[in-house]
Design a protein around this motif. Structure first.
Motif, PDB file in Angstrom:
ATOM      1  N   VAL A  38      44.616  15.168  57.831  1.00 16.40           N
ATOM      2  CA  VAL A  38      43.879  16.235  57.149  1.00 16.40           C
ATOM      3  C   VAL A  38      44.575  16.628  55.851  1.00 16.40           C
ATOM      4  N   ALA A  39      45.914  16.673  55.852  1.00 13.72           N
ATOM      5  CA  ALA A  39      46.649  17.058  54.641  1.00 13.72           C
ATOM      6  C   ALA A  39      46.396  16.063  53.510  1.00 13.72           C
ATOM      7  N   LYS A  40      46.445  14.764  53.830  1.00 14.66           N
ATOM      8  CA  LYS A  40      46.194  13.748  52.804  1.00 14.66           C
ATOM      9  C   LYS A  40      44.744  13.809  52.330  1.00 14.66           C
ATOM     10  N   ALA A  41      43.817  14.062  53.246  1.00 19.96           N
ATOM     11  CA  ALA A  41      42.403  14.123  52.875  1.00 19.96           C
ATOM     12  C   ALA A  41      42.132  15.284  51.923  1.00 19.96           C
ATOM     13  N   GLY A 101      40.676  15.027  65.732  1.00 19.30           N
ATOM     14  CA  GLY A 101      41.676  15.282  66.766  1.00 19.30           C
ATOM     15  C   GLY A 101      43.075  14.937  66.296  1.00 19.30           C
ATOM     16  N   ALA A 102      44.003  14.901  67.242  1.00 14.53           N
ATOM     17  CA  ALA A 102      45.420  14.700  66.919  1.00 14.53           C
ATOM     18  C   ALA A 102      45.819  13.248  67.144  1.00 14.53           C
ATOM     19  N   ARG A 103      46.786  12.773  66.344  1.00 15.95           N
ATOM     20  CA  ARG A 103      47.302  11.414  66.476  1.00 15.95           C
ATOM     21  C   ARG A 103      48.289  11.373  67.631  1.00 15.95           C
ATOM     22  N   LEU A 104      48.329  10.246  68.345  1.00 14.48           N
ATOM     23  CA  LEU A 104      49.159  10.170  69.543  1.00 14.48           C
ATOM     24  C   LEU A 104      50.651  10.228  69.242  1.00 14.48           C
ATOM     25  N   GLY A 105      51.144   9.545  68.240  1.00 17.50           N
ATOM     26  CA  GLY A 105      52.594   9.465  68.032  1.00 17.50           C
ATOM     27  C   GLY A 105      53.239  10.779  67.675  1.00 17.50           C
ATOM     28  N   ASP A 106      52.721  11.434  66.625  1.00 15.80           N
ATOM     29  CA  ASP A 106      53.385  12.646  66.121  1.00 15.80           C
ATOM     30  C   ASP A 106      52.495  13.886  66.181  1.00 15.80           C
ATOM     31  N   ALA A 108      49.849  14.552  64.613  1.00 19.10           N
ATOM     32  CA  ALA A 108      49.314  14.962  63.309  1.00 19.10           C
ATOM     33  C   ALA A 108      47.806  15.120  63.410  1.00 19.10           C
ATOM     34  N   GLU A 109      47.274  16.090  62.706  1.00 22.00           N
ATOM     35  CA  GLU A 109      45.834  16.358  62.743  1.00 22.00           C
ATOM     36  C   GLU A 109      45.115  15.290  61.918  1.00 22.00           C
ATOM     37  N   MET A 110      44.242  14.512  62.561  1.00 20.82           N
ATOM     38  CA  MET A 110      43.559  13.403  61.910  1.00 20.82           C
ATOM     39  C   MET A 110      42.127  13.781  61.540  1.00 20.82           C
ATOM     40  N   CYS A 111      41.567  13.015  60.593  1.00 19.25           N
ATOM     41  CA  CYS A 111      40.194  13.274  60.176  1.00 19.25           C
ATOM     42  C   CYS A 111      39.573  12.003  59.611  1.00 19.25           C
ATOM     43  N   MET A 112      38.268  12.061  59.460  1.00 19.85           N
ATOM     44  CA  MET A 112      37.535  10.993  58.801  1.00 19.85           C
ATOM     45  C   MET A 112      36.977  11.572  57.510  1.00 19.85           C
ATOM     46  N   MET A 113      37.276  10.932  56.387  1.00 17.24           N
ATOM     47  CA  MET A 113      36.775  11.393  55.096  1.00 17.24           C
ATOM     48  C   MET A 113      35.726  10.401  54.617  1.00 17.24           C
ATOM     49  N   GLU A 114      34.577  10.904  54.166  1.00 13.54           N
ATOM     50  CA  GLU A 114      33.494  10.018  53.761  1.00 13.54           C
ATOM     51  C   GLU A 114      32.770  10.573  52.546  1.00 13.54           C
TER      52      GLU A 114
END
Length: 198
Positions: A38-41, A101-106, A108-114
């Motif tokens: 989410v931060a990168k997006a 949702g969250a990434r398994l390793g760390d 981190a909050e994940m997202c899809m950007m379109e």
């Protein structure tokens, strides 16, 4: 002190950050959808929205300016040839971030950007919703009971009435067909009754 500095460095030096955003922007333009944090997006949204606005005017200067950000001929040609035509009528807000949702390793909050104009499913749903919704103002004059229905509603009512009439005709035809099938064979009494009626 860094008061009021809301700029997200994303844990990178300037050159690394700008190279990463440039690559992500190229990937988003070519693939129309990417998965990231989410931060990168959010950082990418600030980076790519002005580029997409610049692509609306297709001239040499805007192509050179966009190329200075993207550094990729393929994504620049895709942007000016395909994407710019679809976003021509949109006044900003070209991208959408959907959290996944969250990434398994760390964790981190994940997202899809379109790109908004390239999601056919959501576009068809919103078009269907627009045709059915009716806006009304608050506080204005109330409608009188004798006022005519809007044209769209009147057309819908006419269509419903026509459909019901067709159904009624079909039912009557079925009933008549069944009655003909179940007719009593003519006997002498029936013939006499018919003669009397005539």
């Amino acid at each position: 002190m860094r008061h009021g500095k809301k700029f997200n460095h994303l844990g990178r030096k300037t050159a690394h950050r700008s190279a990463m955003l440039s690559n992500m922007a190229s990937s988003l333009i070519i693939n129309k959808r990417i998965n990231t944090t989410v931060a990168k997006a959010k950082a990418l949204r600030k980076y790519i929205e002005p580029i997409l606005t610049k692509s609306k005017t297709d001239d040499t200067n805007s192509r050179r300016v966009v190329f200075s950000y993207l550094q990729d001929k393929e994504s620049v040609s895709e942007l000016f040839n395909n994407v710019a035509g679809k976003i021509a009528n949109r006044p900003g807000g070209y991208t959408r971030i959907i959290k996944t949702g969250a990434r398994l390793g760390d964790n981190a909050e994940m997202c899809m950007m379109e790109l908004v104009d390239f999601n056919e499913l959501l576009l068809s749903e919103t078009d269907a919703g627009k045709s059915k919704t009716r806006r009304s103002r608050r506080g204005g004059k109330g409608k009188s009971k004798n006022e005519e229905m809007p044209k769209a509603e009147a057309a819908d009512v006419k269509e419903e009435v026509a459909v019901e009439e067709v159904k009624d005709e079909a039912k009557t035809e079925e009933v008549e067909a069944k009655a003909e099938e179940q007719e009593v064979p003519e006997t002498e009494e029936n013939k006499e009754d018919k003669k009397k009626e005539d």
